[in-house]
Design an enzyme around this catalytic site. Structure first.
Site, PDB file in Angstrom:
ATOM      1  N   CYS A  21       0.817  -1.211   0.000  1.00  0.00           N
ATOM      2  CA  CYS A  21       0.000   0.000   0.000  1.00  0.00           C
ATOM      3  C   CYS A  21       0.853   1.264   0.000  1.00  0.00           C
ATOM      4  O   CYS A  21       0.329   2.367  -0.109  1.00  0.00           O
ATOM      5  CB  CYS A  21      -0.957  -0.006   1.185  1.00  0.00           C
ATOM      6  N   HIS A  60      -9.340   3.929  -1.156  1.00  0.00           N
ATOM      7  CA  HIS A  60      -7.986   3.386  -1.077  1.00  0.00           C
ATOM      8  C   HIS A  60      -7.684   2.449  -2.255  1.00  0.00           C
ATOM      9  O   HIS A  60      -7.540   1.244  -2.064  1.00  0.00           O
ATOM     10  CB  HIS A  60      -7.819   2.671   0.281  1.00  0.00           C
TER      11      HIS A  60
END
Lengths: 383, 383
Positions: free
Chosen positions: B84, B332
Site C-alpha cells: 500500500c 484506497h
C-alpha cells in the site's frame, strides 16, 4: 555517471530447486554477496528486490521488507518489476539512488521461484508481461510471439534454423563450464533441430527453461569499501521501452527498446560497440540473441548470421556472448536473470570466471529484455 | 535534496468504477497531469508506475511499458511495488532519478483496479503484502492485524472506540468536500460504533474501503517547466522498513518504519514536526491514523487522544490531517493512494483545495504505509 563500484556478488544454483523457498533463495544470494563484499547487513543503506511473479507463484509481494526483515535491518527497500527485465531495471535504479546521494551502499537482489507451478500455470503467469487486452487474453504465449518475430526475420534476412540451433549449442557449452547453471548437458545442432516444435520455427531447444534461483550484487560509491579485489565500475545503465504488444510495432526484426537503451548506454560510458569484450544478452529464445547481436551494434542489420557461422561469439571468438550459458543454458529465474548477467560480466572483468574466463576483458555489457521487447535495460561495466 | 518541483497533477474519481479498466484509469490520470502541467508526453523522460495487485486483479504486470505504450513514448518506465506504500515509494524513486541526473521530468502514476474481484478474493490478494509464511497462510487479514495492534494500544494508553470513531467521522466529513472521493456520505460517531464488527475493536466504519482509481504527479528539475502556478517543491522523501510480520516486532503500539522515515525526512527538509501545517496520513484503519499522529512527532506517545478529543486535526484545527478524506473517506485504490496524498498536499500548498482549503499552508507532509507497517514513506513538500 559518477563512480559506482561493485562491492560484491552472490548467486545460488539455478534450476529446479524444490527444497528452497523464494525467501531462502533471496536470502542465500544476499548473504553470499555480503560475504563476498566483506560487509554486514548494517553496512547496507538500501535494498532493491527484482522479481516478476512471486505474488502468483508464492502468494507474496512486498519483497523489499521481506529481505530487510530477514537481514534484520530497517532501511529503504523496494520491489522493482519490469517483467524479465526486472533485474536489469533494479540495477539501474539502485545506481540512480547512489548517484542521487540518497544511498551509498545498496544491495540489489533478484529472485524467482517458478518450478512449483505446472507448465501451463507458469506460462500463463509469465504472460502477465504481455498485453492482456490483445495478446494473453487471446491465448498468445511468448514462444509464439518470438516465433512470429523469428519468422519475419528469417524470411527477410535468410537466417536458418541451423543458425538458431548453433546459438543454443554454444550456450549449453558455456553452461557446462558454469557450476551454477541449470543445465550441464552438451547438445548438438541435430539435437536442437530434432527437438519438439514449440512454436514454429522455434524448437524446444531454442527456448530458455523455467528455473528457480536468485542473484545479488552490492553497489557502492564508497571506494574504500571495495578491498582486496578488482574495482569494477558501473559505467552506464540505461533503459527504454516499446509497446507491450507486437501489433503496435513498426518492425518485428529488431527491438526498438534495445536500440535506444544501447545508444544511450554507449553515450553514457563514452565507448563504442567495438570496445565491448564480452556481453551477456537476453536469449529467452535463440532468435532474441540474434536481435541482440544487431541491436547492440555488434553486427549490421541482417548480418548476425555471419557472426554465428564464423563462431565469433563463442568463448574463443572475437566477441564472446553469454559466457554464463545465457538464459538458455544457465536458466532463467526471471527476476534473477538481469542480476546474474551483471555477476557474469563482473567475474569476467575481475578475472574470476574460471573455465569460462575470456582474456583481456576491459569492458563488458549486459542486455536484459522484458516481454517481447517492451522493456530493455543495457548496462556497461569496466575496470 | 536538490530543487524538485511539482509540474502537474491529475486524479480520477475514486470508487467502484466498473466501466473503466486499469489501463483507462492509469491513462486518464496521466493525461490530466500532463494537461495540468501544460506538457506533452514527449516532454517526459521517465515513467514510474505504482501498483500492487494488477497481476492478480487484471492479469497484467509490466505496467511501465503499458503506460509509455499508451502515451506513444519510449522512455525508461518501471513498475514500483511496496504494497500500500507503492505510490509514496514511486514518488521517492522518481525524485531520486531526477536528483541523480538520469531524468529531468518524470511522470509518476499510481493505479489500482480492485472492485472486479469478490471481497474474499481481494482480501486474499491484499494479504500478499503480509508475511505469507506466518500470517496470510494461517488466515490472518489486515483488519485482524491492525485490530491486534489497536487492542494493545488501547489497553496501554486508554484510547477508546469513540476516539477511533471520531477519526472516521472527520475523514468522511472531509471526503464530502472532495469531488473525487469514494464516499460523500456523512457519518456520526454512533454510526461507527453501531456498525458491524470486522475485527474487534475495529468496526466496519473504522476500515478504509476497496476502491478503483488512479492518480498522477509530474516532477521536474526544470524550473522553467512550471509556469503560471505556485511552485511546490519536494523538500524530502524518505522511507524505512520493518519486519513483514507483526510477530517479529518489539512494539505493537507504533510503526518503527514510520518513526525512522519521519526522522530522516525532517532532517532532509531541515524542519520540525511543529512546522507542518497539513498532513495526509495512511488511515487504512482508524488506529493507523493514531499511530501516524505520534510516529510523525505531532503528539507525544500515547497522547494522540487529546488531539482527537480537542478536534485539533479537523479542517479548522491546528493541524488538519487527511483533508482529502484520507483512505477512509476518499477511498484506497492501493497503488494510487500514495500519489493521491501528494496531490492533496500540493493542492493545499497551491491554494487550490477548494472547500477543503487550509489557510497559510507553508509545509505539508505525506505518510504512506505498506502492510502492517513493513514499509513507510514520508515526504515533505513546501512552497
Amino acid at each position: 555517471m559518477n563512480k559506482i563500484l561493485v562491492a560484491g556478488t552472490g548467486i545460488t544454483k539455478f534450476g529446479e530447486l524444490w527444497s528452497k523457498s523464494l525467501r531462502q533463495l533471496a536470502l542465500e544470494a544476499s548473504l553470499l554477496a555480503l560475504k563476498d563484499a566483506g560487509l554486514s547487513p548494517d553496512d547496507i543503506d538500501g535494498v532493491y528486490v527484482a522479481n516478476m511473479i512471486a505474488p502468483t507463484t508464492s502468494g507474496q509481494s512486498h519483497l523489499g521488507p521481506l529481505v530487510t526483515g530477514e537481514l534484520g535491518i530497517n532501511v529503504q527497500a523496494v520491489h522493482i518489476e519490469a517483467a524479465c527485465a526486472s533485474g536489469g531495471t533494479a540495477i539501474q535504479l539502485a545506481a540512480e539512488s547512489i548517484k542521487s546521494g540518497q544511498n551509498k551502499t545498496v544491495l540489489v537482489v533478484g529472485v524467482e521461484k517458478m518450478t512449483d507451478l505446472s507448465t501451463p500455470d507458469i506460462t500463463a503467469a509469465l504472460m502477465q508481461a504481455s498485453d492482456d487486452e490483445v495478446e494473453s487474453f487471446y491465448g498468445a504465449n511468448f514462444a509464439g510471439l518470438y516465433a512470429l518475430m523469428a519468422t519475419v526475420y528469417m524470411d527477410k534476412y535468410g537466417l536458418t534454423q541451423k543458425d538458431l540451433a548453433t546459438i543454443a549449442v554454444k550456450n549449453h557449452h558455456n553452461a557446462r563450464l558454469n557450476p551454477n547453471a541449470h543445465f550441464h548437458n552438451s547438445i548438438t545442432v541435430d539435437d536442437v533441430l530434432n527437438s519438439a516444435p514449440v512454436a514454429s520455427p522455434l524448437k524446444l531447444f531454442d527456448c530458455s527453461p523455467i528455473s528457480d534461483g536468485a542473484a545479488a550484487v552490492i553497489l557502492t560509491s564508497e571506494t574504500n569499501v571495495v578491498k582486496n579485489k578488482v574495482k569494477v565500475s558501473v559505467l552506464a545503465s540505461s533503459s527504454a521501452t516499446d509497446s507491450l504488444s507486437l501489433c503496435n510495432r513498426q518492425d518485428l526484426t529488431s527491438l526498438k527498446s534495445a536500440r535506444l537503451a544501447a545508444k544511450n548506454a554507449y553515450q553514457q560510458a563514452n565507448i563504442k560497440p567495438k570496445d565491448i569484450n564480452v556481453a551477456e544478452v537476453h536469449d529467452c529464445f535463440t532468435i532474441a540473441e540474434v536481435f541482440a547481436m544487431e541491436d547492440l551494434g555488434f553486427y549490421e542489420k541482417g548480418m548476425a548470421f555471419k557472426g554465428i557461422r564464423n563462431a565469433e561469439t563463442t568463448l574463443s571468438g572475437k566477441l564472446p556472448i553469454n559466457t554464463s550459458g545465457g538464459l538458455k543454458g544457465c536458466g532463467h529465474p526471471v527476476g534473477a536473470t538481469g542480476i546474474k548477467q551483471v555477476i557474469e560480466i563482473v567475474h569476467q572483468l575481475e578475472g574470476t570466471a574460471g573455465d569460462r574466463q575470456i582474456p583481456n576483458v576491459r569492458y563488458g555489457l549486459t542486455h536484459n529484455v522484458g516481454g517481447s521487447g517492451s522493456t530493455c535495460v543495457v548496462s556497461i561495466f569496466g575496470i
